[in-house]
Design an enzyme around this catalytic site. Structure first.
Site, PDB file in Angstrom:
ATOM      1  N   TRP A  76     -74.594  19.066  49.503  1.00 17.51           N
ATOM      2  CA  TRP A  76     -74.134  18.306  48.336  1.00 17.51           C
ATOM      3  C   TRP A  76     -74.841  16.958  48.281  1.00 17.51           C
ATOM      4  O   TRP A  76     -75.240  16.498  47.209  1.00 17.51           O
ATOM      5  CB  TRP A  76     -72.618  18.147  48.346  1.00 17.51           C
ATOM      6  CG  TRP A  76     -71.930  19.465  48.177  1.00 17.51           C
ATOM      7  CD1 TRP A  76     -71.162  20.116  49.103  1.00 17.51           C
ATOM      8  CD2 TRP A  76     -71.986  20.335  47.030  1.00 17.51           C
ATOM      9  NE1 TRP A  76     -70.737  21.321  48.591  1.00 17.51           N
ATOM     10  CE2 TRP A  76     -71.224  21.481  47.325  1.00 17.51           C
ATOM     11  CE3 TRP A  76     -72.603  20.242  45.777  1.00 17.51           C
ATOM     12  CZ2 TRP A  76     -71.062  22.532  46.429  1.00 17.51           C
ATOM     13  CZ3 TRP A  76     -72.449  21.295  44.873  1.00 17.51           C
ATOM     14  CH2 TRP A  76     -71.682  22.419  45.203  1.00 17.51           C
ATOM     15  N   ASP A 145     -69.281  10.252  47.414  1.00 17.31           N
ATOM     16  CA  ASP A 145     -68.772  11.527  46.903  1.00 17.31           C
ATOM     17  C   ASP A 145     -67.613  11.916  47.813  1.00 17.31           C
ATOM     18  O   ASP A 145     -67.809  12.298  48.957  1.00 17.31           O
ATOM     19  CB  ASP A 145     -69.899  12.576  46.955  1.00 17.31           C
ATOM     20  CG  ASP A 145     -69.428  13.963  46.535  1.00 17.31           C
ATOM     21  OD1 ASP A 145     -68.226  14.142  46.273  1.00 17.31           O
ATOM     22  OD2 ASP A 145     -70.281  14.875  46.473  1.00 17.31           O
ATOM     23  N   LYS A 169     -59.920  20.072  44.940  1.00 16.64           N
ATOM     24  CA  LYS A 169     -59.503  20.276  46.338  1.00 16.64           C
ATOM     25  C   LYS A 169     -58.185  19.577  46.652  1.00 16.64           C
ATOM     26  O   LYS A 169     -57.232  20.219  47.034  1.00 16.64           O
ATOM     27  CB  LYS A 169     -60.615  19.854  47.274  1.00 16.64           C
ATOM     28  CG  LYS A 169     -61.823  20.761  47.056  1.00 16.64           C
ATOM     29  CD  LYS A 169     -62.924  20.541  48.013  1.00 16.64           C
ATOM     30  CE  LYS A 169     -63.963  21.616  47.890  1.00 16.64           C
ATOM     31  NZ  LYS A 169     -64.723  21.576  46.631  1.00 16.64           N
TER      32      LYS A 169
END
Ligand code: PMP
Length: 334
Positions: A76, A145, A169
């Site tokens: 990511w 992030d 999440k």
């Protein structure tokens, strides 16, 4: 779901301009500010497009001199850097690629360009099961992030320039993205920035410039209420630490399972473990699934097992997994 507070309507059916929805989104903002102790000089934005859209929005909005530092600790982080490179000089200042992202690089301030427009990093690496236990030491605004760890442990928001996270999440349904951004970083987007990607648009319009994902915002608000009832983020952190300890102790205490990650860098949210062979790993995942312990297969580039134990996973869930691991070990040890 079908009748919000006697209105005869679902929040899904309401216009985002209604007083009712305005109260919902404002309560969500207030609760998130309280839960994360977000200072008043930060805006909280409820957006769409996932964390992935922030890979572009961040460089477009934070571009000043045209260079940024990226710490690459997983796929990511790499995707964020690759996207950043389309707009500015995205320098990879540090990476753990040499050991397949099994650690967090411990760089001192000299590794970073304090003069960069920002320094981007991924607080928790969902795929590789690592997490930053301390923050990078740079003068540049920190951009994090937090998609897979927001609200799972206490962070000092005042140490960041910008935090973003896809909601799916630890917050609520997919479709909602949360951005927390210091006010001085808003209002200088690159001229070519689409209006909808400019943080100023959303900051000025209280995240109501166009239709936000209204039902996802509503569920997020309920989640924030629930989190507060649980005792807030500090209580959640204690529970997450207890869950992680139970699982890592089981891994470290056996010669059957192993973790490839140094204790200091281990994630509280995504716990990776391996047996001695791929074949046994596959058998583990298959038999665990039959016991109702699902989604334990590791990411395809990593293999092994990955237990994602986000806030919604109770301690008892981890106990059940550990019980299964011990049984499986007893049956499959040579
Ligand atoms: N960053 C991290 C750390 C992630 O875990 C994910 C998704 N798993 C993403 C970014 C991508 O998020 P989205 O699908 O919301 O774009």
């Amino acid at each position: 779901m079908l009748d919000y507070e006697g209105s005869g309507m679902s929040v899904m059916e309401m216009t985002h301009r209604s007083k009712t929805f305005l109260e919902i989104i404002r309560e969500a903002e207030r609760l998130l500010r309280e839960l994360m102790n977000v200072p008043l000089n930060y805006k909280i934005l409820f957006l769409q497009g996932g964390a992935t859209l922030q890979f572009s929005a961040v460089p477009m909005n934070l571009y000043r001199k045209g260079k940024a530092d990226y710490i690459i600790t997983g796929q990511w982080a790499k995707k964020a850097a690759d996207e950043g490179a389309r707009y500015l000089e995205a320098r990879c200042v540090s990476t753990s690629k040499d050991k397949n992202f099994t650690y967090i690089p411990a760089d001192g301030p000299e590794a970073f360009d304090g003069d960069a427009d920002y320094c981007h990093f991924t607080t928790n690496n969902t795929v590789y099961g690592t997490r930053f236990a301390s923050l990078p030491e740079t003068r540049a605004p920190l951009v994090a992030d937090m998609s897979s760890c927001i609200l799972s442990e206490v962070y000092d928001v005042s140490k960041f320039g910008l935090i973003y996270a896809g909601a799916q999440k630890n917050i609520g349904p997919a479709g909602l993205t949360v951005v927390i951004v210091r006010e001085d970083l808003i209002g200088n987007a690159l001229p070519s920035t689409p209006l909808i990607l400019d943080y100023k648009t959303h900051a000025d319009d209280e995240s109501l410039h166009n239709t936000p994902p209204t039902y996802a915002v509503y569920i997020a608000m309920l989640m924030f209420r629930w989190l507060k009832e649980q005792g807030g983020v500090a209580a959640m952190q204690r529970q997450n630490e207890a869950k992680a300890k139970l699982l890592y102790d089981c891994i470290d205490g056996s010669s059957f399972y192993e973790s490839h990650i140094a204790p200091r860098d281990r994630s509280l949210m995504n716990i990776l473990f391996f047996t001695r062979s791929e074949e046994l790993d596959k058998k583990f995942v298959k038999e665990a699934t039959a016991e109702g312990l699902v989604s334990l297969g590791g990411y395809r580039t990593v293999g092994g097992m990955r237990a994602s134990v986000y806030n919604a996973m109770p301690y008892e869930g981890v106990e059940k997994l550990v019980g299964f691991m011990k049984d499986f070990e007893a049956k499959n040890s040579r």
